[in-house]
Write an enzyme that holds these catalytic residues in place. Sequence first.
Site, PDB file in Angstrom:
ATOM      1  N   HIS A  16      51.067  23.786  51.060  1.00  0.00           N
ATOM      2  CA  HIS A  16      49.791  23.161  51.415  1.00  0.00           C
ATOM      3  C   HIS A  16      49.268  23.706  52.742  1.00  0.00           C
ATOM      4  O   HIS A  16      50.018  24.264  53.556  1.00  0.00           O
ATOM      5  CB  HIS A  16      49.932  21.629  51.482  1.00  0.00           C
ATOM      6  CG  HIS A  16      50.841  21.147  52.584  1.00  0.00           C
ATOM      7  ND1 HIS A  16      50.469  21.148  53.911  1.00  0.00           N
ATOM      8  CD2 HIS A  16      52.087  20.638  52.541  1.00  0.00           C
ATOM      9  CE1 HIS A  16      51.443  20.668  54.646  1.00  0.00           C
ATOM     10  NE2 HIS A  16      52.456  20.353  53.841  1.00  0.00           N
ATOM     11  N   GLU A 100      58.213  16.752  49.470  1.00  0.00           N
ATOM     12  CA  GLU A 100      58.920  17.179  50.671  1.00  0.00           C
ATOM     13  C   GLU A 100      60.201  16.375  50.859  1.00  0.00           C
ATOM     14  O   GLU A 100      60.346  15.262  50.338  1.00  0.00           O
ATOM     15  CB  GLU A 100      58.009  17.023  51.901  1.00  0.00           C
ATOM     16  CG  GLU A 100      58.594  17.523  53.223  1.00  0.00           C
ATOM     17  CD  GLU A 100      58.984  19.012  53.209  1.00  0.00           C
ATOM     18  OE1 GLU A 100      59.932  19.351  52.457  1.00  0.00           O
ATOM     19  OE2 GLU A 100      58.377  19.799  53.953  1.00  0.00           O
TER      20      GLU A 100
END
Length: 226
Positions: A16, A100
Amino acid sequence: MSDLDATTPRVFLARHGETEWTKSGQYTGKTDIELTEQGIKQVTSTGSRLVGQGKLIDPSAVVHVWVSPRRRALKTFELLFGGTMEKENNNVTVTEDIAEWDYGEYEGLLVGQIKERRRKQGLDVGSSFNIWRDGCEGGESPEQVTERLDRLIAKIKEHQQPYMNNEKPADVVLVAHGLILRCFVKRWLNYPLDFPLSMMMPPGAISNHDINEPAFNIGIALPADA
């Protein structure tokens, strides 16, 4: 066949774009933070150059996309593909398997703050904090991260194995986060997470991994359009 055509299916890794916490260096796991304006520019620039018909990532050659459920990853997915692949599509899966690392009590902290906290607790005597080995208090252990990534890798191989002789394009894309994508590389290469393999993947970067040759290229982030 162009220079960008694969001889075997590939796995593309897309991190990202920039957030306020990537700028500050804070551990960002479950916190649902947005991209900055610069992060949006990074991803938009990368997508315009690398994603599209006849480009490095051609949506017509992608058999599946796995996306982290965090907003920064979902926004990156939308910016990269620009509506050519929708989350409602059967070929797109939003999953915690590529979220994550769960940093637990270290969420929002800097590395120096984590090390100081652990020093006061009497941890890491004779050694320095190493997330690949030590995991996170109240968060995930390396074993837990390994388990979910290995589960994802098994799914990827199920998608790609029938097409190892170029029967048809069968690329895969993962849209996720800096640390978990580096963890993915280690597991893809059959290394334990604490294997000393130094890697960097800047915000907005894309890299690819060939299923037939377990080696890797950590991607670069292209300059953001003005």
